[in-house]
Design an enzyme around this catalytic site. Structure first.
Site, mmCIF file in Angstrom:
data_model
loop_
_atom_site.group_PDB
_atom_site.id
_atom_site.type_symbol
_atom_site.label_atom_id
_atom_site.label_comp_id
_atom_site.label_asym_id
_atom_site.label_seq_id
_atom_site.Cartn_x
_atom_site.Cartn_y
_atom_site.Cartn_z
ATOM 1 N N HIS A 19 38.119 25.528 32.161
ATOM 2 C CA HIS A 19 37.339 26.396 33.046
ATOM 3 C C HIS A 19 37.127 25.681 34.371
ATOM 4 C CE1 HIS A 19 34.216 29.787 33.284
ATOM 5 N NE2 HIS A 19 34.199 29.196 34.472
ATOM 6 N N HIS A 21 37.685 26.649 38.686
ATOM 7 C CA HIS A 21 38.061 27.641 39.688
ATOM 8 C C HIS A 21 38.799 26.981 40.842
ATOM 9 C CE1 HIS A 21 35.715 31.161 38.176
ATOM 10 N NE2 HIS A 21 35.015 30.196 37.586
ATOM 11 N N ASP A 23 39.272 28.003 43.881
ATOM 12 C CA ASP A 23 38.533 28.054 45.143
ATOM 13 C C ASP A 23 37.212 27.307 45.078
ATOM 14 O OD1 ASP A 23 37.511 29.881 43.362
ATOM 15 O OD2 ASP A 23 37.284 31.515 44.788
ATOM 16 N N GLY A 176 32.259 36.804 38.445
ATOM 17 C CA GLY A 176 31.323 37.391 39.391
ATOM 18 C C GLY A 176 29.970 37.577 38.738
ATOM 19 N N HIS A 203 33.875 35.708 31.565
ATOM 20 C CA HIS A 203 32.606 35.091 31.927
ATOM 21 C C HIS A 203 31.483 35.896 31.264
ATOM 22 C CE1 HIS A 203 34.746 32.880 35.077
ATOM 23 N NE2 HIS A 203 33.628 32.222 35.355
ATOM 24 N N GLU A 206 26.176 33.577 30.888
ATOM 25 C CA GLU A 206 25.773 32.548 31.851
ATOM 26 C C GLU A 206 24.467 32.968 32.514
ATOM 27 O OE1 GLU A 206 27.485 30.197 35.801
ATOM 28 O OE2 GLU A 206 28.387 32.096 35.187
ATOM 29 N N ASP A 295 33.837 23.870 36.029
ATOM 30 C CA ASP A 295 33.559 25.120 36.737
ATOM 31 C C ASP A 295 34.047 25.030 38.175
ATOM 32 O OD1 ASP A 295 32.779 27.743 36.951
ATOM 33 O OD2 ASP A 295 30.628 27.334 37.029
#
Length: 364
Positions: A19, A21, A23, A176, A203, A206, A295
């Site tokens: 996991h 990202h 970006d 998101g 996701h 969370e 993350d």
């Protein structure tokens, strides 16, 4: 006794990351370069050191929504094929330097089309960067294409995942803000992926609770849960010697559904109060299929080795615990069984055995 693992030693361990990202892991120097090349003038500062500090401080708000706002700048400079290839290449290089041998890195193609790139061009650029970075630095990187849960392009992105699954895209994800955007809004995409025998994670659990997790599993059929921290809401007597699992928590554990946990990020977004109070300690003790992840390495100011070191400090974990987390992650990866087995038996277990042996020699 092999002693408590140090950060320096953990960096040498063969690790697996599920996991992360794309970006959320840019180098500050790269952001400055790309912003200059693209004429992007929205950065809070063009000093790389100060920029790194800004990202970590802006992300440490206790709010998932505020945390997500920082991505406007990284996404803003990732709008060309050249930029995407560079960011992917550097991601592979940075992970390899941290001792990661296999990674699954996710990104949302729809966020990188502002200057006219097609979804296919975005995916191909990222795949090229990871392929080159993997060859140069000895790391295998699979990608997950992500749909934004507040948009309506999940079927397009799901079709993209299937179209490129033999070229390096290993799965699909939605991401998101969770509140108000349940995974069931994208049910058609998940049903399509299941028909196509494709892998996907969601996701869930969370910033929103058990209903998000339940929908992700029982309605959508998720293979893994992104974060899944709130599964502890279905566990009572948590401080006792015999915690009691509710129906959903028991199902998640019994079915060995992997939890992609990101301790530092979870503290930043308010999903956990601190590393020491993070549910990962209880869930590891109860033998859930827990994995450890970063993350967003830039926003959270953390590497996978540093995540492990924080858990060692908080929970007193040893090499056997770190190997357990790593094997969990490799078992849960979205690549073929033979490939997973080869990495577990040929790389991960021998690597940890060497570190444990070295620790024993050091103490004797």
């Amino acid at each position: 006794m092999t002693g408590q693992p140090t950060l320096e030693a953990i960096r040498r361990a063969p690790k697996v990351l599920l996991h992360d990202h794309l970006d959320g892991g840019l180098r500050p120097e790269t952001i400055v370069d790309l912003a200059r090349d693209a004429g992007y003038d929205g950065l809070p500062t063009t000093d790389p050191g100060n920029l790194r500090t800004w990202f970590t401080e802006a992300s440490d708000s206790g709010s998932l929504e505020r945390y997500l706002e920082t991505f406007q700048h990284t996404v803003g400079v990732m709008q060309s094929q050249e930029a995407l290839r560079r960011v992917a290449y550097e991601c592979a290089e940075d992970l390899a330097k941290d001792g990661v041998v296999y990674a699954e890195v996710r990104y949302a193609p729809e966020l990188h089309t502002r200057t006219g790139l097609s979804l296919d061009q975005v995916v191909e650029a990222v795949l090229e960067g990871f392929a080159e970075g993997g060859r140069d630095h000895g790391i295998r990187v699979g990608t997950l294409v992500t749909a934004m849960r507040h948009q309506a392009r999940s079927m397009e992105i799901a079709e993209l995942a299937v179209r490129y699954r033999d070229a390096g895209v290993v799965g699909f994800d939605i991401a998101g803000a969770e509140a108000g955007y349940p995974p069931t809004r994208h049910l058609d995409a998940f049903e399509y992926l299941q028909r196509e025998n494709a892998h996907f994670t969601i996701h869930a659990g969370e910033a929103f609770g058990l209903p998000s997790i339940w929908q992700a599993i029982q309605w959508c059929g998720a293979d893994r849960l992104g974060h899944g921290v709130r599964i502890v809401d279905d566990i009572t007597d948590r401080d006792s010697a015999a915690p009691v699992l509710g129906r959903l928590a028991a199902y998640v554990r019994d079915k060995r559904i992997p939890l992609e946990m990101c301790p530092t990020s979870n503290v930043q977004t308010g999903a956990a109060k601190s590393i020491a109070e993070h549910p990962i300690g209880l869930l590891r003790r109860l033998h859930f299929r827990v994995t450890v992840n970063t993350d967003n390495r830039l926003m959270s100011g953390v590497s996978l080795s540093e995540e492990f070191a924080k858990l060692v400090a908080a929970f007193g974990y040893g090499w056997d615990d770190l190997q357990w987390f790593t094997v969990n992650a490799m078992k849960s990866a979205f690549i073929g069984f033979d490939e997973r087995l080869e990495l577990i038996n040929g790389v991960i277990k021998p690597g940890f055995a060497q570190l444990k042996w070295t620790g024993t020699r050091t103490l004797t």
